[in-house]
Design an enzyme around this catalytic site. Structure first.
Site, PDB file in Angstrom:
ATOM      1  N   ARG A  48       0.792  -1.224   0.000  1.00 13.64           N
ATOM      2  CA  ARG A  48       0.000   0.000   0.000  1.00 13.64           C
ATOM      3  C   ARG A  48       0.829   1.280   0.000  1.00 13.64           C
ATOM      4  O   ARG A  48       0.618   2.175  -0.808  1.00 13.64           O
ATOM      5  CB  ARG A  48      -0.889   0.076   1.252  1.00 13.64           C
ATOM      6  CG  ARG A  48      -2.216  -0.556   1.114  1.00 13.64           C
ATOM      7  CD  ARG A  48      -2.661  -1.002   2.500  1.00 13.64           C
ATOM      8  NE  ARG A  48      -1.735  -2.001   2.967  1.00 13.64           N
ATOM      9  CZ  ARG A  48      -1.819  -3.285   2.635  1.00 13.64           C
ATOM     10  NH1 ARG A  48      -2.805  -3.713   1.916  1.00 13.64           N
ATOM     11  NH2 ARG A  48      -0.930  -4.159   3.047  1.00 13.64           N
ATOM     12  N   THR A  49       1.738   1.382   0.952  1.00 20.29           N
ATOM     13  CA  THR A  49       2.400   2.669   1.151  1.00 20.29           C
ATOM     14  C   THR A  49       3.165   3.076  -0.102  1.00 20.29           C
ATOM     15  O   THR A  49       3.035   4.198  -0.590  1.00 20.29           O
ATOM     16  CB  THR A  49       3.349   2.595   2.368  1.00 20.29           C
ATOM     17  OG1 THR A  49       2.591   2.133   3.486  1.00 20.29           O
ATOM     18  CG2 THR A  49       3.949   3.942   2.684  1.00 20.29           C
ATOM     19  N   LYS A  78      26.438  -3.525  -0.807  1.00 18.70           N
ATOM     20  CA  LYS A  78      27.900  -3.357  -0.887  1.00 18.70           C
ATOM     21  C   LYS A  78      28.434  -2.631   0.339  1.00 18.70           C
ATOM     22  O   LYS A  78      29.617  -2.346   0.428  1.00 18.70           O
ATOM     23  CB  LYS A  78      28.256  -2.549  -2.142  1.00 18.70           C
ATOM     24  CG  LYS A  78      27.772  -3.165  -3.433  1.00 18.70           C
ATOM     25  CD  LYS A  78      28.194  -2.288  -4.605  1.00 18.70           C
ATOM     26  CE  LYS A  78      27.516  -2.735  -5.890  1.00 18.70           C
ATOM     27  NZ  LYS A  78      27.652  -1.731  -6.948  1.00 18.70           N
ATOM     28  N   ARG A 100      11.698   3.906   3.476  1.00 15.54           N
ATOM     29  CA  ARG A 100      11.317   2.878   4.472  1.00 15.54           C
ATOM     30  C   ARG A 100      12.531   2.007   4.746  1.00 15.54           C
ATOM     31  O   ARG A 100      13.210   1.567   3.809  1.00 15.54           O
ATOM     32  CB  ARG A 100      10.165   2.025   3.954  1.00 15.54           C
ATOM     33  CG  ARG A 100       9.865   0.846   4.863  1.00 15.54           C
ATOM     34  CD  ARG A 100       8.643   0.052   4.454  1.00 15.54           C
ATOM     35  NE  ARG A 100       7.408   0.749   4.809  1.00 15.54           N
ATOM     36  CZ  ARG A 100       6.219   0.191   4.754  1.00 15.54           C
ATOM     37  NH1 ARG A 100       6.074  -1.061   4.363  1.00 15.54           N
ATOM     38  NH2 ARG A 100       5.135   0.883   5.088  1.00 15.54           N
ATOM     39  N   HIS A 128       5.385   5.428  11.690  1.00 14.66           N
ATOM     40  CA  HIS A 128       4.850   5.390  10.331  1.00 14.66           C
ATOM     41  C   HIS A 128       3.865   6.561  10.234  1.00 14.66           C
ATOM     42  O   HIS A 128       2.655   6.373  10.218  1.00 14.66           O
ATOM     43  CB  HIS A 128       4.150   4.043  10.107  1.00 14.66           C
ATOM     44  CG  HIS A 128       3.793   3.732   8.692  1.00 14.66           C
ATOM     45  ND1 HIS A 128       3.826   4.670   7.677  1.00 14.66           N
ATOM     46  CD2 HIS A 128       3.374   2.575   8.118  1.00 14.66           C
ATOM     47  CE1 HIS A 128       3.446   4.092   6.554  1.00 14.66           C
ATOM     48  NE2 HIS A 128       3.164   2.822   6.790  1.00 14.66           N
TER      49      HIS A 128
HETATM   50  C1  NCD Z   1       2.029  -1.285   8.218  1.00 16.49           C
HETATM   51  C2  NCD Z   1       3.524  -1.107   8.343  1.00 16.49           C
HETATM   52  O1  NCD Z   1       4.249  -1.250   7.362  1.00 16.49           O
HETATM   53  O2  NCD Z   1       3.934  -0.769   9.439  1.00 16.49           O
HETATM   54  N1  NCD Z   1       1.625  -1.424   6.897  1.00 16.49           N
HETATM   55  C3  NCD Z   1       1.217  -0.309   6.222  1.00 16.49           C
HETATM   56  O3  NCD Z   1       2.038   0.470   5.785  1.00 16.49           O
HETATM   57  N2  NCD Z   1      -0.090  -0.093   6.129  1.00 16.49           N
HETATM   58  C4  NCD Z   1       1.460  -2.306   9.105  1.00 16.49           C
HETATM   59  C5  NCD Z   1       2.040  -3.676   9.100  1.00 16.49           C
HETATM   60  O4  NCD Z   1       2.948  -4.004   8.341  1.00 16.49           O
HETATM   61  O5  NCD Z   1       1.549  -4.480   9.904  1.00 16.49           O
END
Ligand code: NCD
Length: 304
Positions: A48-49, A78, A100, A128
Site C-alpha cells: 500500500r504505502t 555493498k 522505508r 509510520h
Molecule cells: C504497516 C507497516 O508497514 O507498518 N503497513 C502499512 O504500511 N499499512 C502495518 C504492518 O505491516 O503491519
C-alpha cells in the site's frame, strides 16, 4: 515543513489543513507537479504505502523512480551508508524521497543527509507517520470528528509502528481516551505509555481482546503481530492467534463502532467480518491516496 519523519511534528491546525487538502484531492487527476521526480527508497516490504505514494505522484503529473527491495539490489548490499545514498539521490535525481527502512531512527538520519524532503514510510519499530495521518483522516471522514473519542488500539503494540504514530496524533483531539489491548509480551513500550499518562489520555489496559470490546470503544484499531520483528518463531507461534476478531465478537461492539486496521491483515480479523458496515479497513486504505496526494502538494507546491 521540509521532512515528514515523526507524528510529533504535527499540530491541530496543520492537521485541519491536511484534511481540507486531502478532501480536495479525492479523485484528483491534475498536473500540479509536472516533471518533478519522487524516489521511493524501500529497504523493507510494502504494498500500500509504496504504491499509493507512487499513484499519488502520478495523479499529480509527477514522475517516479521506484526501488522496491533497496536492501537487496542497491548499494546497501555493498555496504554503502544511508547518508551516502541520500547525499547522492538528493543531489539532482529526486525532488522528494519516500523512505522505508528496518532500523528505528533511520528516517531521521536519511533526512539529515538529504537536500530534498524525506518522508518516513516506516522506520523499523519506530514510526509510520503517513499511516497515522490517513488514520486520522479516516476518523474525520467516518465519524465527522477527532474529538470526544474512545479508541482502543489492539494487537502488537510493542512492534506496531502505525500505533506508535497514531497515539501521538489522537491526543491532539479534545476529550480523547486511548485504551490498550495486547498480549502481555506485546505491550506498548513504557516510553509511549508514559506519554499517554502525561497527556492524561490513557484509558483501560487489558491483555484480553474480549475485555477490550466490552469497553465499547468508538474505534477498535486492530494490528498485525509483526512476525518479522519477533525474536523467534516460537514466540510468534505463541502469540499469533491471541488476538483474533471474529464474527461472533461483532455483538460485543456498539452499532456505530469503527473497526480499523492499517493492513496487511493476517489472521487477526476474520474475513467474515468484512461485510459488516463497521468494518472500515478497506475504506481506510483507500484514504491513503488522497492523504498522500495532499502531502505531496504540501511539500512540492506549497499546498496548491
Ligand atoms: C504497516 C507497516 O508497514 O507498518 N503497513 C502499512 O504500511 N499499512 C502495518 C504492518 O505491516 O503491519
Amino acid at each position: 515543513m521540509q521532512h515528514i519523519i515523526s507524528a510529533k511534528q504535527f499540530n491541530k491546525e496543520w492537521l485541519e489543513r491536511l484534511y481540507a487538502l486531502a478532501k480536495d484531492s479525492e479523485g484528483l487527476n491534475a498536473s500540479y507537479i509536472g516533471g518533478r521526480i519522487m524516489i521511493t527508497l524501500f529497504y523493507e516490504a510494502s504494498t500500500r504505502t509504496r504504491i499509493l505514494f507512487e499513484a499519488a505522484m502520478l495523479r499529480l503529473g509527477g514522475r517516479v523512480i521506484s526501488t522496491e527491495n533497496a536492501g537487496e539490489f542497491s548499494s546497501a548490499i555493498k555496504g554503502e551508508s544511508i547518508e551516502d545514498t541520500m547525499r547522492v539521490l538528493s543531489g539532482g535525481a529526486a525532488d522528494v524521497i519516500v523512505f522505508r527502512h528496518p532500523e528505528e531512527g533511520s528516517a531521521e538520519r536519511a533526512a539529515a543527509a538529504s537536500d530534498v524532503p524525506v518522508i518516513n514510510a516506516g522506520d523499523g519499530i519506530g514510526e509510520h507517520p503517513t499511516q497515522a495521518l490517513l488514520d486520522m483522516y479516516t476518523l474525520k471522514k467516518e465519524l465527522g470528528r477527532t474529538d470526544n473519542l474512545h479508541v482502543c488500539v489492539a494487537g502488537d503494540l510493542l512492534n506496531g509502528r502505525t500505533v506508535h504514530s497514531l497515539i501521538e496524533l489522537l491526543p491532539l483531539g479534545e476529550n480523547v481516551s486511548i485504551s490498550l489491548a495486547s498480549p502481555e509480551v506485546l505491550a506498548l513500550p513504557d516510553k509511549y505509555r508514559d506519554k499517554l499518562v502525561e497527556k492524561d489520555v490513557l484509558g483501560d489496559e487489558t491483555f484480553c481482546l474480549e475485555d477490550a470490546l466490552r469497553l465499547k470503544p468508538d474505534v477498535l484499531y486492530m494490528t498485525r503481530v509483526q512476525k518479522e520483528r519477533m525474536g523467534s518463531q516460537a514466540l510468534y507461534d505463541e502469540v499469533k492467534d491471541a488476538f483474533v476478531f471474529d464474527e461472533a465478537m461483532l455483538s460485543l461492539l456498539g452499532s456505530g463502532t469503527r473497526i480499523m486496521h492499517p493492513l496487511p491483515r493476517v489472521n487477526e480479523i476474520d474475513p467474515k467480518v468484512d461485510s459488516d458496515p463497521r468494518a472500515t479497513y478497506i475504506r481506510q486504505a483507500h484514504n491513503g491516496l488522497p492523504v498522500r496526494i495532499a502531502l505531496l502538494r504540501m511539500l512540492l507546491t506549497s499546498g496548491k
